[in-house]
Design a protein around this motif. Sequence first.
Motif, PDB file in Angstrom:
ATOM      1  N   GLN A 120       0.913  -1.261  -0.065  1.00 54.58           N
ATOM      2  CA  GLN A 120       0.065   0.109  -0.167  1.00 54.58           C
ATOM      3  C   GLN A 120       0.847   1.369   0.053  1.00 54.58           C
ATOM      4  N   HIS A 121       1.945   1.126   0.772  1.00 58.22           N
ATOM      5  CA  HIS A 121       2.758   2.456   0.759  1.00 58.22           C
ATOM      6  C   HIS A 121       3.381   2.682  -0.636  1.00 58.22           C
ATOM      7  N   THR A 125       2.985   5.900  -2.842  1.00 58.80           N
ATOM      8  CA  THR A 125       4.100   6.569  -3.470  1.00 58.80           C
ATOM      9  C   THR A 125       4.088   6.761  -4.861  1.00 58.80           C
ATOM     10  N   LEU A 324       9.551   2.155   4.595  1.00 59.54           N
ATOM     11  CA  LEU A 324       8.930   1.908   5.917  1.00 59.54           C
ATOM     12  C   LEU A 324       9.150   0.374   6.270  1.00 59.54           C
ATOM     13  N   ALA A 329       4.457   0.767   8.421  1.00 53.77           N
ATOM     14  CA  ALA A 329       3.483   0.892   7.451  1.00 53.77           C
ATOM     15  C   ALA A 329       1.896   0.546   7.818  1.00 53.77           C
ATOM     16  N   ARG A 332       0.851   3.468   9.833  1.00 53.65           N
ATOM     17  CA  ARG A 332       0.781   4.771   8.984  1.00 53.65           C
ATOM     18  C   ARG A 332      -0.988   4.578   8.224  1.00 53.65           C
ATOM     19  N   TYR A 333      -1.138   3.314   7.642  1.00 51.94           N
ATOM     20  CA  TYR A 333      -2.125   2.920   6.812  1.00 51.94           C
ATOM     21  C   TYR A 333      -3.178   2.037   7.599  1.00 51.94           C
TER      22      TYR A 333
END
Length: 441
Positions: A120-121, A125, A324, A329, A332-333
């Motif tokens: 997902q990160h 990005t 990350l 991660a 963050r998500y």
Amino acid sequence: MNRTGTGAQIRAGIANLETATHFALATLALASGVYTYLGVRSLLDGTTTQIFLAAVVYASAVSVGIYIFWAYLMRFLPLIRETAGRLMLLAVMALGSAMIIAMSSWLNAAALAGSAALEQHLAVTLEEYAGDLDRAHQRALSSQSLLPDVQRASERFSRLADEERREGALTGTSGSGSVVQLLGQMSAQLDELGNSIVQSRERTSALFETGSEHLASMRELVSAPGAVAPRADSFAEQAVALSGVIAALQETSIAPSVRRAAEDLSMGFIAPVADGSSAELASRQDRVMTTVRAAVDAQSAALAQAADDILAEPKVESRRFVPLSSAEAVIRYAGDFVPSWAGAISIDLLPAVLVFVLAIAHGSMRREAGAMDAAEMITAAEMMRSVDIYRRMTEQIHAADHAEDPAEDAGETEHRTEPAPPVLRPVPGSKGDADGAKGTG
């Protein structure tokens, strides 16, 4: 079913399920420890042996801590009757639950959804870099919009020069003179500026194609199967290359060059000397060149304003890819992985449900016991012991009276007979049968 039977059944149920309860608690603690091990392993650095030992020690400590914490609460919280004591234990349970989430649940979530969070990160990005490339490309292309204006101005000066040469459209006298020379000079300068814009367009297209190739490689890395860590490393390399392309795109903007060229048209305007064969023709040439100068000034102002509008657009800020870990991660998500977080927290906090169930069962058992009458709570054995105690007390009283006045007691004994105490015979097969027999023997 009477209340005595209900309370007894609750007590028996709690006793029967005690082993199963501790087994379930141990299983949940072990599962939490396993996922904690998987999550913490991705955060440690060192040799393989060091990482393994450190992760095992941490996961074992988490498992033991979770088991002991919930075991204490299951043992003591249901037994506490005072409101203050129960509130204090509930506060301790809330604090302990927060500590368990801090030391274990987020690592469990990292083990459950760490790879998906890293992908997902990378996907987020990638979209950010794609947006940066599009904005940089649009900013570079915006300066290309000046090319039609420059070409029209060049064609107009060239056409006027031709008409003046062939027909004398401006001065009334055909031929090549100072007016034709000035108009040709302005057309040539604008042509040079147009050629510069065309060359910039070609370089912009080449850079955008290169950036698109980097984006395609990054998309393949995001969706490719296999371990996510090697893909993240390759993704970072592509991101660095793409950042260079975006920076180069911003440098290819022709708007600053157009701005300088527009100023040169006006400030560097040099009118040739009128070369007419007569004074009247020379005067007409001077008037035409003054008009041409005014037209050049107007064209210069228009190009300069258009270039300023393009330069006023905000630049694309340079972006740096930040790798990350799986745990970072997941945090963050977190909003994208709510089910994984719910499962990770449930493993650690599910024993709280068992604590509340036990508390409710004990409370119900105490209410059932408090609602029964005192006579309903006496068993047959307790009744037999009470009768035996009464008989012994009566014999001791008579023995004391006989010791004080034996003659009187003997005379009274002839005329009066003491009533015998009532004897309760236990029901055969009851719990009090053996106890009563032992007490009266």
